[in-house]
Design a protein around this motif. Structure first.
Motif, PDB file in Angstrom:
ATOM      1  N   LYS A 115       0.852  -1.189   0.000  1.00 36.52           N
ATOM      2  CA  LYS A 115       0.000   0.000   0.000  1.00 36.52           C
ATOM      3  C   LYS A 115       0.889   1.241   0.000  1.00 36.52           C
ATOM      4  O   LYS A 115       1.933   1.278   0.636  1.00 36.52           O
ATOM      5  N   ARG A 116       0.474   2.230  -0.747  1.00 38.69           N
ATOM      6  CA  ARG A 116       1.230   3.476  -0.853  1.00 38.69           C
ATOM      7  C   ARG A 116       0.822   4.448   0.242  1.00 38.69           C
ATOM      8  O   ARG A 116      -0.341   4.498   0.629  1.00 38.69           O
ATOM      9  N   VAL A 117       1.791   5.212   0.744  1.00 36.94           N
ATOM     10  CA  VAL A 117       1.466   6.256   1.707  1.00 36.94           C
ATOM     11  C   VAL A 117       0.982   7.469   0.921  1.00 36.94           C
ATOM     12  O   VAL A 117       1.453   7.731  -0.195  1.00 36.94           O
ATOM     13  N   PRO A 118       0.028   8.227   1.451  1.00 38.76           N
ATOM     14  CA  PRO A 118      -0.503   9.364   0.702  1.00 38.76           C
ATOM     15  C   PRO A 118       0.491  10.518   0.539  1.00 38.76           C
ATOM     16  O   PRO A 118       0.414  11.280  -0.409  1.00 38.76           O
ATOM     17  N   THR A 119       1.430  10.636   1.464  1.00 38.01           N
ATOM     18  CA  THR A 119       2.435  11.694   1.401  1.00 38.01           C
ATOM     19  C   THR A 119       3.701  11.237   2.111  1.00 38.01           C
ATOM     20  O   THR A 119       3.643  10.362   2.982  1.00 38.01           O
ATOM     21  N   LEU A 120       4.821  11.799   1.735  1.00 38.31           N
ATOM     22  CA  LEU A 120       6.075  11.500   2.412  1.00 38.31           C
ATOM     23  C   LEU A 120       6.342  12.484   3.552  1.00 38.31           C
ATOM     24  O   LEU A 120       7.199  12.222   4.395  1.00 38.31           O
ATOM     25  N   GLU A 121       5.618  13.572   3.577  1.00 33.80           N
ATOM     26  CA  GLU A 121       5.826  14.605   4.591  1.00 33.80           C
ATOM     27  C   GLU A 121       5.619  14.036   5.989  1.00 33.80           C
ATOM     28  O   GLU A 121       4.613  13.388   6.279  1.00 33.80           O
ATOM     29  N   GLY A 122       6.631  14.258   6.842  1.00 22.24           N
ATOM     30  CA  GLY A 122       6.566  13.801   8.218  1.00 22.24           C
ATOM     31  C   GLY A 122       6.828  12.315   8.414  1.00 22.24           C
ATOM     32  O   GLY A 122       6.767  11.817   9.531  1.00 22.24           O
ATOM     33  N   ARG A 123       7.134  11.595   7.367  1.00 19.80           N
ATOM     34  CA  ARG A 123       7.345  10.147   7.456  1.00 19.80           C
ATOM     35  C   ARG A 123       8.795   9.813   7.784  1.00 19.80           C
ATOM     36  O   ARG A 123       9.715  10.580   7.496  1.00 19.80           O
ATOM     37  N   VAL A 124       8.978   8.629   8.353  1.00 20.70           N
ATOM     38  CA  VAL A 124      10.311   8.064   8.571  1.00 20.70           C
ATOM     39  C   VAL A 124      10.568   7.117   7.403  1.00 20.70           C
ATOM     40  O   VAL A 124       9.794   6.199   7.155  1.00 20.70           O
ATOM     41  N   VAL A 125      11.658   7.376   6.674  1.00 24.73           N
ATOM     42  CA  VAL A 125      11.976   6.606   5.474  1.00 24.73           C
ATOM     43  C   VAL A 125      13.263   5.820   5.696  1.00 24.73           C
ATOM     44  O   VAL A 125      14.272   6.380   6.124  1.00 24.73           O
ATOM     45  N   GLY A 126      13.216   4.535   5.415  1.00 25.65           N
ATOM     46  CA  GLY A 126      14.410   3.703   5.454  1.00 25.65           C
ATOM     47  C   GLY A 126      15.019   3.630   4.071  1.00 25.65           C
ATOM     48  O   GLY A 126      14.310   3.549   3.073  1.00 25.65           O
ATOM     49  N   LEU A 127      16.336   3.667   4.005  1.00 30.96           N
ATOM     50  CA  LEU A 127      17.060   3.506   2.744  1.00 30.96           C
ATOM     51  C   LEU A 127      17.942   2.271   2.875  1.00 30.96           C
ATOM     52  O   LEU A 127      18.836   2.223   3.723  1.00 30.96           O
ATOM     53  N   LEU A 128      17.675   1.271   2.052  1.00 24.37           N
ATOM     54  CA  LEU A 128      18.393   0.003   2.105  1.00 24.37           C
ATOM     55  C   LEU A 128      19.446  -0.053   1.003  1.00 24.37           C
ATOM     56  O   LEU A 128      19.129  -0.030  -0.183  1.00 24.37           O
ATOM     57  N   ASN A 129      20.695  -0.120   1.416  1.00 22.07           N
ATOM     58  CA  ASN A 129      21.837  -0.177   0.510  1.00 22.07           C
ATOM     59  C   ASN A 129      22.156  -1.650   0.239  1.00 22.07           C
ATOM     60  O   ASN A 129      22.420  -2.415   1.159  1.00 22.07           O
ATOM     61  N   ASN A 130      22.162  -2.037  -1.032  1.00 25.44           N
ATOM     62  CA  ASN A 130      22.446  -3.434  -1.371  1.00 25.44           C
ATOM     63  C   ASN A 130      23.947  -3.748  -1.400  1.00 25.44           C
ATOM     64  O   ASN A 130      24.345  -4.857  -1.680  1.00 25.44           O
ATOM     65  N   SER A 131      24.782  -2.770  -1.121  1.00 25.37           N
ATOM     66  CA  SER A 131      26.240  -2.907  -1.019  1.00 25.37           C
ATOM     67  C   SER A 131      26.987  -2.927  -2.346  1.00 25.37           C
ATOM     68  O   SER A 131      28.173  -3.225  -2.379  1.00 25.37           O
ATOM     69  N   LYS A 132      26.324  -2.623  -3.456  1.00 29.12           N
ATOM     70  CA  LYS A 132      27.057  -2.471  -4.720  1.00 29.12           C
ATOM     71  C   LYS A 132      27.695  -1.080  -4.738  1.00 29.12           C
ATOM     72  O   LYS A 132      27.269  -0.167  -4.050  1.00 29.12           O
ATOM     73  N   ALA A 133      28.704  -0.920  -5.577  1.00 26.61           N
ATOM     74  CA  ALA A 133      29.541   0.279  -5.557  1.00 26.61           C
ATOM     75  C   ALA A 133      28.782   1.590  -5.739  1.00 26.61           C
ATOM     76  O   ALA A 133      29.086   2.580  -5.094  1.00 26.61           O
ATOM     77  N   GLY A 134      27.792   1.617  -6.617  1.00 29.72           N
ATOM     78  CA  GLY A 134      27.105   2.869  -6.898  1.00 29.72           C
ATOM     79  C   GLY A 134      25.912   3.164  -6.016  1.00 29.72           C
ATOM     80  O   GLY A 134      25.301   4.230  -6.117  1.00 29.72           O
ATOM     81  N   THR A 135      25.573   2.249  -5.123  1.00 28.86           N
ATOM     82  CA  THR A 135      24.344   2.422  -4.349  1.00 28.86           C
ATOM     83  C   THR A 135      24.440   3.545  -3.328  1.00 28.86           C
ATOM     84  O   THR A 135      23.506   4.326  -3.176  1.00 28.86           O
ATOM     85  N   ARG A 136      25.547   3.638  -2.611  1.00 32.98           N
ATOM     86  CA  ARG A 136      25.654   4.671  -1.577  1.00 32.98           C
ATOM     87  C   ARG A 136      25.498   6.081  -2.162  1.00 32.98           C
ATOM     88  O   ARG A 136      24.689   6.859  -1.666  1.00 32.98           O
ATOM     89  N   PRO A 137      26.231   6.452  -3.233  1.00 28.85           N
ATOM     90  CA  PRO A 137      26.023   7.802  -3.769  1.00 28.85           C
ATOM     91  C   PRO A 137      24.603   8.011  -4.303  1.00 28.85           C
ATOM     92  O   PRO A 137      24.048   9.103  -4.193  1.00 28.85           O
ATOM     93  N   PHE A 138      24.010   6.968  -4.873  1.00 25.94           N
ATOM     94  CA  PHE A 138      22.631   7.065  -5.342  1.00 25.94           C
ATOM     95  C   PHE A 138      21.699   7.350  -4.171  1.00 25.94           C
ATOM     96  O   PHE A 138      20.862   8.259  -4.227  1.00 25.94           O
TER      97      PHE A 138
END
Length: 95
Positions: free
Chosen positions: A22-45
């Motif tokens: 399910k999609r959240v209606p807005t990102l404002e005020g939300r806590v967002v997790g960013l999952l890095n798969n450990s490939k070389a370009g993922t961190r700068p992305f």
């Protein structure tokens, strides 16, 4: 007469449909997790994604998660932590 055996390297297709999250209606005020798969370009992305989420979408907090290796699945403990700590998680895959 000699015969040739032909092998087709095609996997069987299974009917294992998984519904979209399910999609959240807005990102404002939300806590967002960013999952890095450990490939070389993922961190700068993901650094750029974080910058955009903060500047343009008003997220309240970013929590970063790092897999040990791209070829390994996310650990159950990391999945449980992300589900507990975040409203949504973005999985970054970049080479």
């Amino acid at each position: 007469m000699a015969t040739i055996e032909l092998l087709a390297p095609v996997g069987a297709v299974t009917e294992n449909a998984v519904p979209l999250a399910k999609r959240v209606p807005t990102l404002e005020g939300r806590v967002v997790g960013l999952l890095n798969n450990s490939k070389a370009g993922t961190r700068p992305f993901l650094d750029r994604v974080e910058e955009l989420l903060r500047s343009s979408h008003g997220v309240s907090k970013i929590i970063r998660y790092d897999k040990k290796a791209a070829a390994l699945p996310v650990s159950d403990a990391m999945l449980e932590a992300a589900a507990r700590e975040c409203d949504l998680v973005i999985n970054g895959i970049a080479d």
